[in-house]
Enzyme design. Structure first.
Site, PDB file in Angstrom:
ATOM      1  N   HIS A 197       0.850  -1.195   0.000  1.00  0.00           N
ATOM      2  CA  HIS A 197       0.000   0.000   0.000  1.00  0.00           C
ATOM      3  C   HIS A 197       0.883   1.241   0.000  1.00  0.00           C
ATOM      4  O   HIS A 197       1.889   1.295   0.714  1.00  0.00           O
ATOM      5  CB  HIS A 197      -0.888  -0.020   1.254  1.00  0.00           C
ATOM      6  CG  HIS A 197      -1.612   1.269   1.514  1.00  0.00           C
ATOM      7  ND1 HIS A 197      -1.279   2.114   2.552  1.00  0.00           N
ATOM      8  CD2 HIS A 197      -2.641   1.867   0.868  1.00  0.00           C
ATOM      9  CE1 HIS A 197      -2.094   3.154   2.545  1.00  0.00           C
ATOM     10  NE2 HIS A 197      -2.915   3.033   1.527  1.00  0.00           N
ATOM     11  N   ASN A 198       0.504   2.256  -0.806  1.00  0.00           N
ATOM     12  CA  ASN A 198       1.286   3.504  -0.872  1.00  0.00           C
ATOM     13  C   ASN A 198       2.787   3.197  -0.898  1.00  0.00           C
ATOM     14  O   ASN A 198       3.559   3.680  -0.071  1.00  0.00           O
ATOM     15  CB  ASN A 198       0.937   4.422   0.303  1.00  0.00           C
ATOM     16  CG  ASN A 198      -0.432   5.057   0.141  1.00  0.00           C
ATOM     17  OD1 ASN A 198      -1.127   4.831  -0.854  1.00  0.00           O
ATOM     18  ND2 ASN A 198      -0.842   5.854   1.115  1.00  0.00           N
ATOM     19  N   GLU A 252       1.669   0.226  -5.496  1.00  0.00           N
ATOM     20  CA  GLU A 252       0.699   1.304  -5.708  1.00  0.00           C
ATOM     21  C   GLU A 252       1.392   2.592  -6.128  1.00  0.00           C
ATOM     22  O   GLU A 252       2.454   2.943  -5.608  1.00  0.00           O
ATOM     23  CB  GLU A 252      -0.107   1.540  -4.429  1.00  0.00           C
ATOM     24  CG  GLU A 252      -1.230   2.556  -4.626  1.00  0.00           C
ATOM     25  CD  GLU A 252      -2.105   2.720  -3.394  1.00  0.00           C
ATOM     26  OE1 GLU A 252      -3.167   3.344  -3.529  1.00  0.00           O
ATOM     27  OE2 GLU A 252      -1.722   2.235  -2.311  1.00  0.00           O
ATOM     28  N   ASP A 307       0.298   6.590  -6.568  1.00  0.00           N
ATOM     29  CA  ASP A 307      -0.649   7.699  -6.458  1.00  0.00           C
ATOM     30  C   ASP A 307      -0.166   8.818  -7.378  1.00  0.00           C
ATOM     31  O   ASP A 307       0.863   9.449  -7.098  1.00  0.00           O
ATOM     32  CB  ASP A 307      -0.726   8.212  -5.015  1.00  0.00           C
ATOM     33  CG  ASP A 307      -1.561   7.303  -4.129  1.00  0.00           C
ATOM     34  OD1 ASP A 307      -1.955   6.231  -4.606  1.00  0.00           O
ATOM     35  OD2 ASP A 307      -1.799   7.660  -2.964  1.00  0.00           O
ATOM     36  N   HIS A 334       1.595  11.393  -1.717  1.00  0.00           N
ATOM     37  CA  HIS A 334       0.325  11.220  -1.021  1.00  0.00           C
ATOM     38  C   HIS A 334      -0.400  12.561  -1.047  1.00  0.00           C
ATOM     39  O   HIS A 334       0.015  13.514  -0.391  1.00  0.00           O
ATOM     40  CB  HIS A 334       0.564  10.752   0.418  1.00  0.00           C
ATOM     41  CG  HIS A 334      -0.623  10.074   1.018  1.00  0.00           C
ATOM     42  ND1 HIS A 334      -0.753   9.841   2.361  1.00  0.00           N
ATOM     43  CD2 HIS A 334      -1.757   9.578   0.455  1.00  0.00           C
ATOM     44  CE1 HIS A 334      -1.899   9.228   2.601  1.00  0.00           C
ATOM     45  NE2 HIS A 334      -2.518   9.063   1.452  1.00  0.00           N
ATOM     46  N   GLU A 353      -3.600   4.940  -8.727  1.00  0.00           N
ATOM     47  CA  GLU A 353      -4.627   5.832  -8.196  1.00  0.00           C
ATOM     48  C   GLU A 353      -4.433   7.153  -8.945  1.00  0.00           C
ATOM     49  O   GLU A 353      -3.491   7.904  -8.679  1.00  0.00           O
ATOM     50  CB  GLU A 353      -4.499   6.011  -6.685  1.00  0.00           C
ATOM     51  CG  GLU A 353      -5.684   6.763  -6.104  1.00  0.00           C
ATOM     52  CD  GLU A 353      -5.692   6.773  -4.593  1.00  0.00           C
ATOM     53  OE1 GLU A 353      -5.913   7.864  -4.032  1.00  0.00           O
ATOM     54  OE2 GLU A 353      -5.493   5.722  -3.981  1.00  0.00           O
TER      55      GLU A 353
END
Length: 776
Positions: free
Chosen positions: A330-331, A360, A362, A375, A409
């Site tokens: 995640h992230n 991931e 973003d 983020h 994302e």
């Protein structure tokens, strides 16, 4: 390359003694590493000047040299002549040639590319960025470091222990005269993490001081070493089977392997073991196995607790992709917390090297038309999307050959989405899956085997994949797509508001067309998914939602995951990058259970244990009952079915070896205890612990028996945890090892231990006995 050191002046005889001592130490360690006469090792022992880079304005020359232990690197400032230990070679994760690190890319010019290299460390330690005086010298440093690190990593546990104890003996010998006084012996005992009273230390010293000289030297030190490393439990086991003039014959060894280790063994197998592990040539000639050879065999990786067949890819890799648990992050770009910590391409490198197969990204609009990764709406630093894709391309398949999923994302404008698509296409090339495998519209996922060396994009898509096969113009030119998948940082109320508004997201066709097998859609319930979603349409679930479904609709969730992929991610409130327990989600068949890889915790330990096997490929085949469309499996109610294979697990925790200090203070000694945990379906979850052993981290003994009921062994994991007992506060973590229940070897087994970062503690371990029986 010359060494500039300012040391106290020594007499000629002192210099000769020092040089002889250093030469003797080097020879012993070179032999242990199997690098006698090796020019690369000699290069490191000679050392040389390197330019250390911290920033664009901080670049300073330092002299680096490998110490006599062939393990510790020291550096010295040419200006102050101060030297200090910098790092141990077993702390190195990777040596990178060129300007691959962010520090070197940012703080150096392209023209020094060929002279640059970086040392990436395990855990959170920052890279060491260096510049050599020439390209040839840089290549020599990289080659030499890689070779010695590889040899250290390939030492068996017996050799590692010898190396470590010998290093401690050298440290204890303050005046470097190759002798140990009584005070130096006491100092040595503290270094190896054992506290003994003065009377015992004096008795031990006098027992070894055969010459009555007041110090130990030569064979006396060897005798002292033998007394320290003597293991009574090995004497007992060996004595039970050594029936041939005090040694094990091939038949004795076969008896041990079959009766105790529950292995199928032949005399030919026994002869091979004796040939490979017996250190005494005279004993080997007689086709016998000594106690030392027996212990060396027990320390061999294939004889330890992990089934050696499971260290390689042993599962069927030709099943559809959604039939596997997939190691997921995640992230991934974050090195620390979710609010203000640094973003870095190195975070992707670390995750990929640990076998992570779903990362991931973003993505946000950046200046000068270049998309960024960070983020959103926080103070985390920003990195270029392009740099991330380059890093992923470089390291994606170093640990595992199986496919990597890029989970996007996407918050970028259409123009920068097109740039994203261009970077992925140009950098990843033919490895990027941009159309279905085979001819025609697929009806199921391809397998990890078919996708070896490939990248899949997870993200939104303008239309159904089927539309591409209906007509050439079906895709159209429209860039609008309904924003249906909730963002990682929304709470439930925000998600509902978005659903009401049916917000439109502009999506570049170039990026949309890259989404083939992992189209992101919102989840509207299991019935809706079954009736209206194609196999490649997948949903992401916040942990709270996923846990609720796993508890209240477990069988429906298992059914959903038989046909589709599910991704789970941590709650937005976890701003400290903490993790959640992945086990209940695996129990419900969820494949992509994403964790914060940068955070050290029990949950990451369990995750590492889940993906320890199958060649650390990052893919674990789900049990057959979780791949069956008619399955009635429910991890909560555990109704009868093929999954119910009640076993009784017997574990005897016998002893520990070389457990490290938690508190690095000289006087601190560990009071170790061992916890044995079982993770799996709720009925299997259990934990038991030994009593603590006071003041002995070197060779504690427990000899305690535990018993566990395991109902669904195919989903169970066993975790061994060593803690430093504290009666006034929480115990401190020392080391752990997590292993799938199905990968346990039976009998007397050594258990390696990993530190809090998930890296091997070189000489530390446990010795246990494992037995599994069918329950009545």
């Amino acid at each position: 390359m010359s060494c500039l050191r300012r040391e106290p002046e020594l007499s000629k005889s002192q210099e000769l003694l020092r040089d002889a001592s250093r030469k003797k130490t080097i020879q012993k360690n070179v032999k242990l590493l199997g690098l006698e006469g090796d020019s690369d090792l000699q290069f490191l022992l000679q050392g040389g000047d390197l330019l250390k880079v911290r920033s664009s304005s901080w670049k300073k020359t330092r002299f680096f040299r490998l110490q006599e232990d062939c393990k510790t690197m020291w550096r010295e400032s040419k200006k102050t002549f101060k030297s200090k230990q910098t790092f141990s070679l077993d702390e190195i994760a990777e040596v990178l040639m060129g300007r691959q690190s962010e520090g070197l890319k940012k703080n150096t010019e392209e023209q020094v590319e060929s002279r640059c290299f970086s040392i990436m460390f395990k855990g959170r330690r920052k890279n060491l960025d260096l510049i050599a005086s020439s390209e040839e010298e840089a290549k020599q440093w990289v080659k030499s470091l890689q070779k010695v690190v590889s040899n250290i990593n390939n030492l068996n546990r017996q050799q590692t222990t010898e190396h470590w104890i010998f290093s401690c003996l050298r440290k204890a010998d303050k005046n470097k005269d190759d002798k140990l006084s009584e005070s130096e012996v006491k100092n040595f005992l503290r270094l190896i993490n054992i506290e003994v009273d003065d009377d015992y230390a004096e008795m031990l010293f006098k027992k070894c001081d055969k010459s009555k000289s007041g110090y130990l030297a030569g064979e006396e030190i060897e005798h002292f070493y033998d007394l320290l490393t003597h293991r009574e439990e090995i004497d007992v086991i060996y004595g039970e089977y050594a029936k041939t003039t005090g040694f094990m014959s091939p038949q004795n060894l076969v008896d041990f392997l079959m009766k105790e280790q529950r292995m199928k063994a032949t005399l030919a197998d026994a002869h091979k073991i004796i040939e490979k592990y017996e250190p005494d040539e005279h004993v080997k000639e007689k086709k016998l196995l000594s106690k030392d050879g027996f212990l060396m065999y027990l320390h061999h990786p294939g004889a330890m607790i992990l089934n050696p067949e499971h260290s390689e890819v042993y599962q069927d890799m030709s099943q559809p992709l959604n039939h596997y648990f997939i190691s997921s992050s995640h992230n991934t770009y974050l090195m620390e917390d979710q609010l203000k910590g640094p973003s870095s391409t190195e975070a992707y490198v670390r995750a990929l090297l640990k076998g992570c197969r779903c990362v991931e990204l973003d993505c946000w609009d950046g200046s000068e038309g270049e998309p960024l990764i960070y983020h959103g709406y926080t103070l985390t630093s920003k990195i270029l999307f392009k740099d991330v894709i380059e890093a992923i391309k470089e390291y994606a398949f170093k640990t595992s050959d199986y496919p990597v999923i890029l989970s996007l994302e996407n918050h970028c404008c259409v123009e920068q989405q097109a740039v994203m698509a261009h970077h992925m296409s140009s950098i990843l090339g033919s490895a990027l899956v941009t159309s279905p495998l085979g001819d025609g519209m697929p009806t199921n996922f391809p397998s990890p085997e078919e996708l070896k060396g490939k990248f899949l994009i997870k993200g939104k898509r303008l239309n159904k994949l089927e539309a591409c096969f209906a007509s050439e113009t079906a895709a159209g030119e429209d860039t609008d797509v309904t924003e249906e998948e909730e963002s990682n940082d929304e709470d439930e109320a925000e998600a509902e508001q978005k659903e009401k508004k049916k917000k439109k997201l502009k999506l570049a066709k170039e990026l949309s067309d890259m989404v083939i097998y992992c189209k992101s859609v919102h989840f509207h319930g299991f019935d809706d998914a079954r009736k209206n979603l194609s196999f490649y349409e997948m949903s992401s679930f916040k942990e709270a939602k996923a846990v609720t479904l796993a508890e209240e609709s477990a069988n429906a969730y298992v059914h959903h995951n038989v046909e589709k992929l599910s991704r789970i991610y941590p709650a937005g409130k976890r701003t400290d990058s903490s993790n959640y327990n992945p086990v209940p989600l695996w129990n419900a068949g969820c494949q992509i259970v994403a964790l914060n890889f940068q955070t050290t915790c029990n949950d990451m330990d369990v995750n590492q244990g889940r993906f320890l096997v199958n060649g650390k490929s990052g893919y674990i085949l789900k049990p057959a009952f979780m791949r069956d469309v008619t399955t009635e499996f429910d991890p909560i109610t555990l109704t009868r079915g093929d999954w119910l294979k009640h076993k009784t697990l017997h574990i005897m925790v016998i002893s520990g070896q070389q457990l490290p200090k938690v508190n690095k203070k000289k006087s601190s000694i560990v009071d170790p205890l061992v916890k044995v945990e079982v993770h799996g379906v709720p009925a299997d979850v259990a934990e038991k612990e030994t009593r603590p052993v006071d003041n002995n981290g070197f060779n504690p003994e427990w000899n305690e028996n535990f018993q566990f009921d395991v109902y669904v062994p195919e989903l169970a994991l066993v975790r061994f945890v060593v803690e430093d007992h504290d009666s006034t506060s929480d115990n401190e973590f020392v080391g752990q090892y997590t292993i799938p229940f199905a990968s346990l070897q039976l009998g007397y087994r050594h258990v390696p231990l990993l530190n809090k970062n998930g890296d091997l503690l070189p000489s530390a371990g446990l010795f246990v006995h494992v037995m599994i029986m069918d329950a009545e």
